[in-house]
Design an enzyme around this catalytic site. Structure first.
Site, PDB file in Angstrom:
ATOM      1  N   GLU A  22     -14.329 -23.204  -4.879  1.00 18.55           N
ATOM      2  CA  GLU A  22     -14.311 -21.869  -4.280  1.00 18.55           C
ATOM      3  C   GLU A  22     -14.756 -21.885  -2.823  1.00 18.55           C
ATOM      4  O   GLU A  22     -14.333 -21.046  -2.038  1.00 18.55           O
ATOM      5  CB  GLU A  22     -15.191 -20.905  -5.086  1.00 18.55           C
ATOM      6  N   HIS A  33     -14.159 -43.927 -20.908  1.00 14.33           N
ATOM      7  CA  HIS A  33     -13.173 -44.012 -21.987  1.00 14.33           C
ATOM      8  C   HIS A  33     -12.183 -42.850 -21.938  1.00 14.33           C
ATOM      9  O   HIS A  33     -11.469 -42.606 -22.903  1.00 14.33           O
ATOM     10  CB  HIS A  33     -13.900 -44.053 -23.336  1.00 14.33           C
ATOM     11  N   LYS A  79      -8.631 -10.747  -9.477  1.00 11.03           N
ATOM     12  CA  LYS A  79      -9.432  -9.637 -10.039  1.00 11.03           C
ATOM     13  C   LYS A  79      -8.661  -8.329  -9.863  1.00 11.03           C
ATOM     14  O   LYS A  79      -8.582  -7.516 -10.773  1.00 11.03           O
ATOM     15  CB  LYS A  79     -10.782  -9.522  -9.308  1.00 11.03           C
TER      16      LYS A  79
HETATM   17  O1  PA5 Z   1     -19.275 -17.741  -6.919  1.00 17.34           O
HETATM   18  C1  PA5 Z   1     -18.820 -16.626  -7.030  1.00 17.34           C
HETATM   19  O2  PA5 Z   1     -18.964 -15.762  -6.142  1.00 17.34           O
HETATM   20  C2  PA5 Z   1     -18.081 -16.205  -8.272  1.00 17.34           C
HETATM   21  O3  PA5 Z   1     -17.902 -17.260  -9.147  1.00 17.34           O
HETATM   22  C3  PA5 Z   1     -18.878 -15.135  -9.008  1.00 17.34           C
HETATM   23  O4  PA5 Z   1     -20.123 -15.636  -9.361  1.00 17.34           O
HETATM   24  C4  PA5 Z   1     -18.119 -14.681 -10.252  1.00 17.34           C
HETATM   25  O5  PA5 Z   1     -16.848 -14.201  -9.880  1.00 17.34           O
HETATM   26  C5  PA5 Z   1     -18.890 -13.584 -10.960  1.00 17.34           C
HETATM   27  O6  PA5 Z   1     -19.137 -12.531 -10.075  1.00 17.34           O
HETATM   28  P1  PA5 Z   1     -20.254 -11.477 -10.354  1.00 17.34           P
HETATM   29  O7  PA5 Z   1     -21.566 -12.154 -10.270  1.00 17.34           O
HETATM   30  O8  PA5 Z   1     -20.067 -10.445  -9.300  1.00 17.34           O
HETATM   31  O9  PA5 Z   1     -20.007 -10.942 -11.720  1.00 17.34           O
END
Ligand code: PA5
Length: 463
Positions: free
Chosen positions: A294, A323, A436
């Site tokens: 990300e 393995h 989303k």
């Molecule tokens: O790293 C990130 O920003 C995402 O993985 C969020 O943690 C994930 O989408 C969950 O979001 P939220 O904490 O708003 O529910």
């Protein structure tokens, strides 16, 4: 302190085609790295830079509140149930798996020092959720719902299911069994927590989910199951000082980031494998996968040009992955940097009995499983070198709060440095937000009607 060994990425070991002239590169990039580290530290308190996670080693107030809460509820609950997804839970899963006694939830209350069991719902599989809720006694369960935005559909749907069941089981008292971890100002969970009277912990501003493990997001569940959060914070504080060093020769996060960056841009190694030799550390690669994917997977650079940057993170753990994936690592495309995590000393030693001496497995008798795991790791390392595949090694002295915190924090800092090297924003996730929005449209959320129509047309093409 963590140690990083980069020898197996060097030209002297790997040769010209796949190796880097590390000393030369460190010298060439010394100025740039120093500027990056200075800049990150100068920008860290600026709103909107999303660098507040760099201050979590100094967050004494939150640590105090979390410890206070944990001591107030001590002995009241048999189970902690954490609800969340992505950055809200991956750190929690990785750290509790590493630091709690193995098979924690199977131990007796006495063996757990009367501390609760811990469960994470990190997805929305109906069978898994139903399965867990069928065995948990919700009257004796503290639910920690974690969502920074406060409206993530996966987390909030889990919560809606669990909240109703808790109300059935506990009546109005169910509120006392809920802790919300969310943003201070915005989001639906924040409003609900106020209305319904749940205990709240805040995720500080300018900390994205994947950098939030040492905020209340992680600290609350850690303290509830008895982990020493002071040691965690001390670990971060100590390594943060080391990683503020602007000299690349002294800064392992900068070395880790630069080597990956150069391996990608000069040698075509576009994948990064994290491979601890320890089962207890096996969920740290899951957390790392999200952190890298990300943070660094970006279409545009900061100048607005299309770059489609990113390393593909791959999770593995030894010896098991020998393995499964090692054949690919050794003989498939030479496009990966493998990072081993070596544990200096395990908590226990396991002797292999001297039996079956008259057979081909007799050589194992009298050794320890610890010896065997070490031999497996070195064999793998050498085989990668034989095949001219680059690898790094991180050594942690032992698995404890202090060292695990340092490891994760170092990986966060190196990710931030990598973002600067690629000149991309490591702290946003437009590709995640896009999905989303599509999902809101499909599920009929108000305000998304327009996109729902065009989305259904596109889905028609796919069916
Ligand atoms: O790293 C990130 O920003 C995402 O993985 C969020 O943690 C994930 O989408 C969950 O979001 P939220 O904490 O708003 O529910």
């Amino acid at each position: 302190m963590l140690k990083l060994n980069w020898k197996c990425t060097d030209i002297s070991v790997l040769g010209q085609e796949h190796g880097l002239n590390i000393e030369q590169e460190f010298n060439d990039y010394a100025g740039k790295i120093s500027d990056i580290i200075k800049s990150l530290n100068q920008r860290k308190d600026k709103p909107g830079e999303c660098l507040q996670w760099m201050n979590l080693g100094y967050n004494e107030e939150t640590v105090w509140y979390v410890k206070e809460f944990a001591s107030m509820v001590e002995g009241r609950f048999d189970n902690i149930l954490v609800l969340g997804i992505g950055g809200s839970v991956l750190g929690g899963i990785a750290v509790t798996e590493a630091l709690l006694k193995p098979y924690w939830n199977m131990l007796s209350a006495e063996q757990r020092n009367n501390l609760p069991k811990i469960f994470f719902l990190d997805n929305i599989d109906p069978d898994t959720i139903n399965g867990l809720l069928a065995v948990l006694d919700l009257r004796k369960t503290l639910v920690n719902v974690i969502t920074k935005s406060g409206d993530t559909a996966e987390t909030m749907s889990q919560f809606m299911v669990v909240k109703n069941l808790m109300q059935e089981a506990l009546g109005d008292d169910y509120r006392k069994n809920i802790v919300a971890t969310t943003d201070k100002k915005m989001g639906i969970l924040r409003q609900l927590a106020d209305q319904e009277g749940y205990k709240i912990f805040y995720v500080p501003d300018d900390i994205g989910g994947r950098f939030s493990v040492f905020s209340s997001v992680g600290l609350v569940p850690f303290a509830l199951v008895g982990l020493d959060i002071d040691k965690i914070i001390n670990g971060i504080k100590d390594i943060d000082l080391e990683l503020k060093n602007t000299d690349i020769h002294q800064n392992i996060a900068a070395q880790f980031a630069l080597i990956h960056y150069l391996m990608d841009t000069k040698k075509g190694k576009r994948s990064t494998v994290l491979m601890p030799y320890s089962s207890r550390l096996k969920y740290i690669p899951d957390w790392y996968v999200q952190l890298i994917a990300e943070s660094l997977g970006k279409k545009y650079n900061r100048a607005g040009e299309i770059v489609n940057a990113g390393l593909t993170p791959i999770k593995a753990y030894g010896a098991t992955a020998q393995h499964t994936k090692l054949q690919l690592f050794n003989e498939g495309p030479n496009d990966k940097v493998v990072t081993f995590i070596r544990v200096g000393e395990f908590d226990t030693t396991l002797d292999i009995p001297k039996i079956f001496e008259y057979t081909g497995i007799g050589y194992l008798g009298g050794k320890t499983v610890n010896d065997l795991l070490r031999a497996e790791m070195y064999s793998t390392k050498v085989s990668l070198v034989d095949n001219q595949r680059p690898s790094l090694s991180i050594t942690i002295d032992k698995i404890d709060e202090y060292n695990i915190a340092q490891l994760l924090y170092m990986l966060e800092v190196q990710t931030a440095i990598s973002g600067e090297l690629y000149n991309i924003n490591a702290f946003d996730q437009p590709g995640v937000e896009q999905v989303k929005d599509y999902m809101y449209a499909l599920m009929g959320r108000a305000g998304y009607e327009g996109s729902a129509t065009s989305l259904r047309e596109k889905m028609g093409i796919m069916s």
